[in-house]
Design a protein around this motif. Structure first.
Motif, PDB file in Angstrom:
ATOM      1  N   VAL A 126       0.752  -1.025   0.035  1.00 39.81           N
ATOM      2  CA  VAL A 126      -0.027  -0.002  -0.115  1.00 39.81           C
ATOM      3  C   VAL A 126       0.986   1.430   0.082  1.00 39.81           C
ATOM      4  O   VAL A 126       1.559   1.428   1.057  1.00 39.81           O
ATOM      5  N   VAL A 127       0.845   1.929  -1.090  1.00 44.64           N
ATOM      6  CA  VAL A 127       1.742   3.241  -1.258  1.00 44.64           C
ATOM      7  C   VAL A 127       0.525   4.318  -0.901  1.00 44.64           C
ATOM      8  O   VAL A 127      -0.117   4.600  -1.678  1.00 44.64           O
ATOM      9  N   LEU A 128       0.988   5.115  -0.142  1.00 46.83           N
ATOM     10  CA  LEU A 128       0.182   6.387   0.545  1.00 46.83           C
ATOM     11  C   LEU A 128       0.529   7.430  -0.247  1.00 46.83           C
ATOM     12  O   LEU A 128       1.811   7.654  -0.220  1.00 46.83           O
ATOM     13  N   VAL A 129      -0.303   8.066  -0.619  1.00 52.77           N
ATOM     14  CA  VAL A 129      -0.002   9.688  -1.157  1.00 52.77           C
ATOM     15  C   VAL A 129      -0.877  10.491  -0.693  1.00 52.77           C
ATOM     16  O   VAL A 129      -2.150  10.487  -0.191  1.00 52.77           O
ATOM     17  N   ASP A 130      -0.332  11.782  -0.348  1.00 54.65           N
ATOM     18  CA  ASP A 130      -1.012  12.877   0.106  1.00 54.65           C
ATOM     19  C   ASP A 130      -1.862  13.568  -0.960  1.00 54.65           C
ATOM     20  O   ASP A 130      -1.187  14.073  -2.124  1.00 54.65           O
ATOM     21  N   ALA A 131      -3.256  13.582  -0.947  1.00 57.81           N
ATOM     22  CA  ALA A 131      -3.901  14.355  -2.253  1.00 57.81           C
ATOM     23  C   ALA A 131      -3.426  15.685  -2.484  1.00 57.81           C
ATOM     24  O   ALA A 131      -3.580  16.025  -3.525  1.00 57.81           O
ATOM     25  N   ARG A 132      -3.056  16.380  -1.574  1.00 55.06           N
ATOM     26  CA  ARG A 132      -2.457  17.731  -1.623  1.00 55.06           C
ATOM     27  C   ARG A 132      -1.027  18.024  -2.381  1.00 55.06           C
ATOM     28  O   ARG A 132      -0.797  18.967  -3.226  1.00 55.06           O
ATOM     29  N   ASN A 133      -0.413  16.962  -2.126  1.00 57.71           N
ATOM     30  CA  ASN A 133       0.906  16.692  -2.815  1.00 57.71           C
ATOM     31  C   ASN A 133       1.187  16.102  -3.995  1.00 57.71           C
ATOM     32  O   ASN A 133       2.075  16.182  -4.689  1.00 57.71           O
ATOM     33  N   GLY A 134       0.188  15.019  -4.139  1.00 53.14           N
ATOM     34  CA  GLY A 134       0.290  13.986  -5.364  1.00 53.14           C
ATOM     35  C   GLY A 134       1.624  13.146  -5.146  1.00 53.14           C
ATOM     36  O   GLY A 134       2.130  12.960  -4.329  1.00 53.14           O
ATOM     37  N   ILE A 174      -3.621  12.170 -10.075  1.00 49.95           N
ATOM     38  CA  ILE A 174      -2.632  11.542  -9.235  1.00 49.95           C
ATOM     39  C   ILE A 174      -2.631   9.869  -9.631  1.00 49.95           C
ATOM     40  O   ILE A 174      -1.432   9.572  -9.837  1.00 49.95           O
ATOM     41  N   ALA A 175      -3.548   9.495  -9.727  1.00 54.18           N
ATOM     42  CA  ALA A 175      -3.866   8.083 -10.277  1.00 54.18           C
ATOM     43  C   ALA A 175      -3.300   7.846 -11.788  1.00 54.18           C
ATOM     44  O   ALA A 175      -2.412   6.762 -11.885  1.00 54.18           O
ATOM     45  N   GLU A 176      -3.568   8.588 -12.580  1.00 56.69           N
ATOM     46  CA  GLU A 176      -2.968   8.677 -13.922  1.00 56.69           C
ATOM     47  C   GLU A 176      -1.319   8.817 -13.781  1.00 56.69           C
ATOM     48  O   GLU A 176      -0.719   8.043 -14.460  1.00 56.69           O
ATOM     49  N   GLU A 177      -0.947   9.614 -12.998  1.00 56.78           N
ATOM     50  CA  GLU A 177       0.501   9.773 -13.102  1.00 56.78           C
ATOM     51  C   GLU A 177       1.357   8.449 -12.662  1.00 56.78           C
ATOM     52  O   GLU A 177       2.189   8.037 -12.861  1.00 56.78           O
ATOM     53  N   LEU A 185       7.618   0.615 -14.621  1.00 56.93           N
ATOM     54  CA  LEU A 185       8.499  -0.157 -13.830  1.00 56.93           C
ATOM     55  C   LEU A 185       8.145  -1.699 -14.160  1.00 56.93           C
ATOM     56  O   LEU A 185       8.935  -2.467 -13.639  1.00 56.93           O
ATOM     57  N   GLY A 186       7.075  -2.126 -14.750  1.00 54.85           N
ATOM     58  CA  GLY A 186       6.696  -3.398 -14.888  1.00 54.85           C
ATOM     59  C   GLY A 186       5.943  -3.761 -13.930  1.00 54.85           C
ATOM     60  O   GLY A 186       5.497  -5.065 -13.773  1.00 54.85           O
ATOM     61  N   ILE A 187       5.182  -3.040 -13.137  1.00 60.23           N
ATOM     62  CA  ILE A 187       4.326  -3.437 -11.978  1.00 60.23           C
ATOM     63  C   ILE A 187       3.128  -3.969 -12.479  1.00 60.23           C
ATOM     64  O   ILE A 187       2.214  -3.379 -13.309  1.00 60.23           O
ATOM     65  N   PRO A 188       2.593  -5.167 -12.261  1.00 62.28           N
ATOM     66  CA  PRO A 188       1.622  -5.799 -13.111  1.00 62.28           C
ATOM     67  C   PRO A 188       0.156  -5.460 -12.661  1.00 62.28           C
ATOM     68  O   PRO A 188      -0.629  -5.463 -13.512  1.00 62.28           O
ATOM     69  N   ASP A 189      -0.075  -5.080 -11.510  1.00 60.51           N
ATOM     70  CA  ASP A 189      -1.412  -4.819 -10.862  1.00 60.51           C
ATOM     71  C   ASP A 189      -1.349  -3.528  -9.930  1.00 60.51           C
ATOM     72  O   ASP A 189      -0.638  -3.527  -9.085  1.00 60.51           O
ATOM     73  N   VAL A 190      -2.082  -2.652 -10.160  1.00 64.48           N
ATOM     74  CA  VAL A 190      -2.197  -1.367  -9.435  1.00 64.48           C
ATOM     75  C   VAL A 190      -3.763  -0.888  -9.320  1.00 64.48           C
ATOM     76  O   VAL A 190      -4.425  -0.828 -10.313  1.00 64.48           O
ATOM     77  N   THR A 191      -4.096  -0.806  -8.200  1.00 61.06           N
ATOM     78  CA  THR A 191      -5.439  -0.355  -7.821  1.00 61.06           C
ATOM     79  C   THR A 191      -5.389   0.966  -6.877  1.00 61.06           C
ATOM     80  O   THR A 191      -4.674   0.974  -5.997  1.00 61.06           O
ATOM     81  N   ALA A 192      -6.111   2.133  -7.481  1.00 61.84           N
ATOM     82  CA  ALA A 192      -5.948   3.250  -6.868  1.00 61.84           C
ATOM     83  C   ALA A 192      -7.405   3.286  -6.083  1.00 61.84           C
ATOM     84  O   ALA A 192      -8.356   2.953  -6.736  1.00 61.84           O
ATOM     85  N   ILE A 193      -7.218   3.731  -4.787  1.00 60.24           N
ATOM     86  CA  ILE A 193      -8.397   4.013  -4.157  1.00 60.24           C
ATOM     87  C   ILE A 193      -8.313   5.480  -3.402  1.00 60.24           C
ATOM     88  O   ILE A 193      -7.234   5.724  -2.581  1.00 60.24           O
ATOM     89  N   PRO A 194      -9.498   6.174  -3.464  1.00 65.42           N
ATOM     90  CA  PRO A 194      -9.380   7.558  -2.797  1.00 65.42           C
ATOM     91  C   PRO A 194     -10.048   7.467  -1.504  1.00 65.42           C
ATOM     92  O   PRO A 194     -11.050   6.644  -1.268  1.00 65.42           O
ATOM     93  N   ILE A 195      -9.153   7.853  -0.268  1.00 67.93           N
ATOM     94  CA  ILE A 195      -9.345   7.534   1.020  1.00 67.93           C
ATOM     95  C   ILE A 195      -9.258   8.801   1.843  1.00 67.93           C
ATOM     96  O   ILE A 195      -8.659   9.765   1.508  1.00 67.93           O
ATOM     97  N   SER A 196      -9.901   8.891   3.013  1.00 65.83           N
ATOM     98  CA  SER A 196      -9.486   9.884   4.292  1.00 65.83           C
ATOM     99  C   SER A 196      -9.480   8.883   5.326  1.00 65.83           C
ATOM    100  O   SER A 196     -10.330   8.592   6.025  1.00 65.83           O
TER     101      SER A 196
END
Length: 432
Positions: A126-134, A174-177, A185-196
């Motif tokens: 799980v790679v966490l990203v701050d929505a304000r910073n991307g 953010i998900a597109e970038e 990188l060749g990562i086979p499976d990515v799932t993007a989920i918006p959370i708080s």
């Protein structure tokens, strides 16, 4: 002979209620990772009453009405401050659908190396990203480590959506970038989920503020993502840890080789090769928990008996199928873990499974620029957190599978031969 052991088959847990998912969390400082872990544990009812009461009391003393869920991991941090050597906190929890082992890794840039520890056995990151910073440099670094370690599933958790008014365009950008970078990188499976994590949106319960999102919550995805690789489909690899040869009693003719089966299935009668000698023989018998059996599968701890009286010792590898070719010349991708740089000409110890040999760093062909993924040629040395390629020459031959084929027999550590400090984590073969 135990009938149950004799007729047992390798377990495949991919869809069972008892399946275990090992996953790691990673994110930059102040992205809200501690709050996310706390929210996940709290809302999945995986927190003991006394733990929650202690956090509530501590929060009240700070003038906070609601419990600060980030405090749920503070005890683990305290343990690290008291001298635990691996800066990764592990938590176990379970739901009705699945069991979990969570490796909570630090967020500071200088501790990126600790993600290598947490992700080395993980099936999901799980790679966490701050929505304000991307997507920031640390995000790219964590994604690169996940790709390097062949973590099959990655979740991009875009946190603090409440601070950007739950705006779909912010999440989509953010998900597109990130998806573009992950694809390179060749990562086979990515799932993007918006959370708080603070408000609990889309962590365990669906969010009422983001009706534009139709995907799973984080916990729902963790409960349903396919897990468990079928190690029985891989060739058998059995690193010998200990030779059992009784010196007295009625079993003086017994000679067994004990250890953990790293991959594959071993059966009585299988043809095997002992490496690095290259001698061939067959499996005469297998003992599990003191009982004879005809079959064993990874990751069982077993004792193997061979038909022929060969010279086999700790560090040897018993392999079925097409065995890896022993070599003294090792080409590998590495992640350097220590503040002390790794330089061309350094003499080190190389630990591979149960075998440790002396080695020298012959070349460092390139270092990978995390931002661009460009290869910086001939850097001369690798600094802490650097990812690059090395060429090693060992004093004795090693039987390494490519890391892309086996995460178990394709990995190794470089160790300082003077003080035993772990310097570098290595993966045999090319990185990306």
């Amino acid at each position: 002979m135990s009938t149950e052991l004799h007729h047992a088959s390798p377990p495949l847990e991919t869809g069972s209620a008892t399946a275990l998912l090992r996953f790691a969390t990673a994110g930059s400082v102040d992205d809200g990772k501690s709050t996310l872990v706390g929210r996940l544990l709290h809302d999945s009812k995986s927190i003991l009453t006394d733990q929650l009461e202690a956090v509530t009391d501590a929060s009240n003393k700070r003038g906070q009405e609601a419990p600060d869920l980030a405090l749920l991991t503070d005890g683990l941090r305290a343990e690290r401050e008291q001298g635990i050597t691996i800066d990764v906190a592990y938590r176990y929890f379970a739901t009705a659908r699945r069991r979990f082992i969570l490796a909570d890794t630090p967020g500071h840039v200088q501790y990126t190396r600790n993600m290598v520890t947490g992700a080395s056995t993980a099936e999901l990151a799980v790679v966490l990203v701050d929505a304000r910073n991307g997507v920031v440099q640390q995000t790219r670094r964590h994604a690169a480590v996940a790709a390097l370690l062949r973590v099959p599933h990655v979740v991009l958790a875009v946190n603090k959506m409440d601070l950007v008014d739950y705006a779909e365009p912010v999440f989509a950008a953010i998900a597109e970038e990130f998806n573009g970078y992950a694809a390179s990188l060749g990562i086979p499976d990515v799932t993007a989920i918006p959370i708080s994590a603070l408000a609990g949106d889309n962590v365990v319960e669906p969010s009422a503020h983001m009706d534009w999102y139709g995907g799973p919550t984080l916990l729902e995805h963790l409960e349903t993502v396919p897990v468990g690789t079928d190690r029985s489909a891989e060739p058998a690899r059995f690193p010998v840890q200990y030779v059992i040869r009784p010196q007295s009693g009625e079993h003086l003719d017994y000679r067994g080789y004990a250890g953990q089966l790293a991959s594959g299935v071993l059966r009585k009668g299988d043809a095997v090769t002992v490496l690095p000698s290259g001698l061939t023989t067959t499996v005469a018998g297998i003992d599990v928990l003191g009982k004879q059996t005809d079959l064993a599968w990874a990751p069982q701890s077993i004792t193997v008996r061979l038909t022929d009286d060969l010279d086999v010792s700790r560090g040897d590898l018993i392999a079925s199928g097409t065995p890896p070719e022993p070599t003294k010349d090792v080409l590998a991708t590495v992640s350097h873990l220590h503040e002390r740089p790794l330089r061309v000409g350094d003499k080190v110890l190389l630990k591979h499974t149960t075998r440790t040999v002396r080695a020298i760093v012959k070349e460092i062909p390139y270092r990978i620029d995390i931002d661009s993924l460009d290869r910086v040629p001939e850097p001369g040395s690798l600094q802490v957190n650097d990812i690059g390629q090395v060429v090693l020459r060992t004093a004795e031959p090693l039987a390494l599978d490519p890391y892309a084929v086996s995460r178990f027999t394709g990995s190794f550590l470089l160790i300082d031969q003077a003080d035993g400090t772990t310097l570098t984590a290595g993966m045999a073969g090319e990185a990306f």
